[in-house]
Write a protein that holds these residues in place. Structure first.
Motif, PDB file in Angstrom:
ATOM      1  N   VAL A 255       0.838  -1.201   0.000  1.00 50.46           N
ATOM      2  CA  VAL A 255       0.000   0.000   0.000  1.00 50.46           C
ATOM      3  C   VAL A 255       0.872   1.251   0.000  1.00 50.46           C
ATOM      4  CG1 VAL A 255      -1.697   1.333   1.321  1.00 50.46           C
ATOM      5  CG2 VAL A 255      -1.958  -1.138   1.096  1.00 50.46           C
ATOM      6  N   THR A 256       1.990   1.212   0.708  1.00 49.83           N
ATOM      7  CA  THR A 256       2.860   2.383   0.795  1.00 49.83           C
ATOM      8  C   THR A 256       3.753   2.538  -0.440  1.00 49.83           C
ATOM      9  OG1 THR A 256       4.519   1.076   1.997  1.00 49.83           O
ATOM     10  CG2 THR A 256       2.897   2.313   3.306  1.00 49.83           C
ATOM     11  N   ARG A 257       4.067   1.410  -1.112  1.00 45.69           N
ATOM     12  CA  ARG A 257       4.861   1.454  -2.340  1.00 45.69           C
ATOM     13  C   ARG A 257       4.133   0.627  -3.399  1.00 45.69           C
ATOM     14  NH1 ARG A 257      11.277   1.494  -0.703  1.00 45.69           N
ATOM     15  NH2 ARG A 257      11.065   2.955   1.046  1.00 45.69           N
ATOM     16  N   PRO A 258       2.995   1.141  -3.855  1.00 47.25           N
ATOM     17  CA  PRO A 258       2.132   0.335  -4.735  1.00 47.25           C
ATOM     18  C   PRO A 258       2.811  -0.053  -6.036  1.00 47.25           C
ATOM     19  CG  PRO A 258       1.446   2.640  -4.719  1.00 47.25           C
ATOM     20  CD  PRO A 258       2.461   2.499  -3.638  1.00 47.25           C
ATOM     21  N   GLN A 259       2.670  -1.332  -6.390  1.00 46.90           N
ATOM     22  CA  GLN A 259       3.217  -1.829  -7.654  1.00 46.90           C
ATOM     23  C   GLN A 259       2.274  -1.435  -8.792  1.00 46.90           C
ATOM     24  OE1 GLN A 259       2.438  -3.752  -4.943  1.00 46.90           O
ATOM     25  NE2 GLN A 259       4.098  -5.172  -4.467  1.00 46.90           N
TER      26      GLN A 259
ATOM     27  N   LEU B 294     -10.466   0.564   2.754  1.00 49.96           N
ATOM     28  CA  LEU B 294     -11.112  -0.735   2.548  1.00 49.96           C
ATOM     29  C   LEU B 294     -10.114  -1.778   2.038  1.00 49.96           C
ATOM     30  CD1 LEU B 294     -14.480   0.431   1.002  1.00 49.96           C
ATOM     31  CD2 LEU B 294     -14.214  -0.854   3.126  1.00 49.96           C
ATOM     32  N   LEU B 295      -9.247  -1.364   1.123  1.00 52.18           N
ATOM     33  CA  LEU B 295      -8.243  -2.280   0.602  1.00 52.18           C
ATOM     34  C   LEU B 295      -7.338  -2.773   1.726  1.00 52.18           C
ATOM     35  CD1 LEU B 295      -6.508  -3.652  -1.591  1.00 52.18           C
ATOM     36  CD2 LEU B 295      -5.350  -1.447  -1.914  1.00 52.18           C
ATOM     37  N   ASN B 296      -6.856  -1.847   2.547  1.00 53.43           N
ATOM     38  CA  ASN B 296      -5.929  -2.238   3.603  1.00 53.43           C
ATOM     39  C   ASN B 296      -6.637  -3.007   4.710  1.00 53.43           C
ATOM     40  OD1 ASN B 296      -3.122  -2.150   4.067  1.00 53.43           O
ATOM     41  ND2 ASN B 296      -3.446  -0.751   5.780  1.00 53.43           N
TER      42      ASN B 296
END
Length: 316
Positions: free
Chosen positions: A198-202, A235-237
């Protein structure tokens, strides 16, 4: 003097090893769980755990989430293709008859299968190459490195489960659909949640429709785009946070030989000793009534509470 007595756990290991080596227990068959070992051989839980640990150390068994400990298939040697006749200048070489051409799709498919069954720790370029029967270096003509392979794996599994063409008209139903589909993806592929950042999204192209769906749905209800995207990340996290327990549990079972219920049994006496002090009356009553941890129910309970909170923003 008499010979030294063989430890009880070694006797049980020897019996199970014999059953595996003679084919009485075939690859994929369940071996007795620690609970079954304690009952069948009349030994303590620690001894039963030691039995499965030794069988895993010998490479005879492995833990499979939701199934238990099963007989491991014999290691397959890497199939090295014989050198083909020298290709004519300007003409690409072709794989030997009966051997499939190495493609990006086959590489990603093999990697997903390894991660699904054994977890991301088992995934390596060498392991994928062995699974496909090719030289490790041949993979690098299709993927840059393991990180690149992981991104392609994530892109592939998400793309295999697309969202509907149109969202439901009700905003809450539309968001529930996205959240549950994410949860289902994490359930199908336990390695996905820990690898998804989440912090370094691919850059995962197949995940972009999820972003768009959430932004469009919430913005249509009057929420500004910044807040709508924050809600999506929340919601994702949330789904990802619960799903991380799936892979952790698989790793814990593989290392301990105990499933969740069996491990809880080993903690019961210590917990009861603490509760006997009377310092935690509410927790004591809960323990007496019993509580079954169900990650699906936990996910659904939290999802509804998060949507209740979003509703308060949209109703303003």
């Amino acid at each position: 003097m008499g010979g030294q007595a063989v430890p009880r756990y070694s006797q049980i290991v020897g019996e199970l090893r014999r059953r595996i080596e003679t084919g009485e227990l075939a690859p994929g068959d369940r071996v007795p769980s620690t609970r079954e070992i304690t009952q069948r051989w009349g030994v303590a839980m620690a001894t039963a755990t030691k039995v499965l640990t030794e069988l895993r150390r010998e490479g005879l068994v492995r833990a499979v989430p939701g199934v238990g400990t099963v007989v491991e298939a014999p290691s397959r040697p890497v199939r090295t293709a014989r050198p083909a006749a020298a290709a004519r200048p300007g003409r690409p070489s072709t794989p030997p008859s009966g051997q499939q051409a190495l493609t990006l799709g086959r590489i990603v498919g093999a990697a997903v299968a390894i991660a699904d069954t054994e977890g991301p720790a088992a995934l390596s370029m060498r392991r994928v190459a062995a699974e496909l029967g090719v030289a490790t270096m041949s993979l690098y003509r299709h993927v840059a490195d393991k990180d690149d392979l992981l991104v392609r794996m994530m892109d592939t599994v998400i793309a295999q489960h697309p969202l509907p063409a149109s969202p439901p008209p009700d905003w809450r139903e539309a968001i529930e659909l996205v959240a549950r589909q994410l949860w289902d993806l994490f359930r199908r592929h336990p390695w996905l949640a820990p690898e998804l950042s989440v912090t370094r999204p691919q850059m995962i192209t197949s995940a972009l429709p999820y972003n768009e769906w959430m932004l469009a749905t919430l913005h249509a209800q009057g929420l500004d785009l910044h807040s709508a995207f924050t809600a999506y990340l929340m919601l994702l996290n949330y789904a990802r946070g619960i799903a991380i327990n799936l892979e952790w549990e698989r790793e814990a079972e593989a290392h301990s030989g105990l499933d969740n219920k069996e491990w809880m049994d080993t903690q019961e006496s210590a917990l009861l000793a603490v509760l006997a002090t009377g310092r935690f009356p509410a927790f004591s009553r809960l323990t007496e009534a019993g509580y079954e941890l169900d990650l699906d129910a936990l996910f659904e309970f939290g999802l509804q509470r998060l949507l209740d909170g979003l509703a308060s923003l949209l109703d303003k």
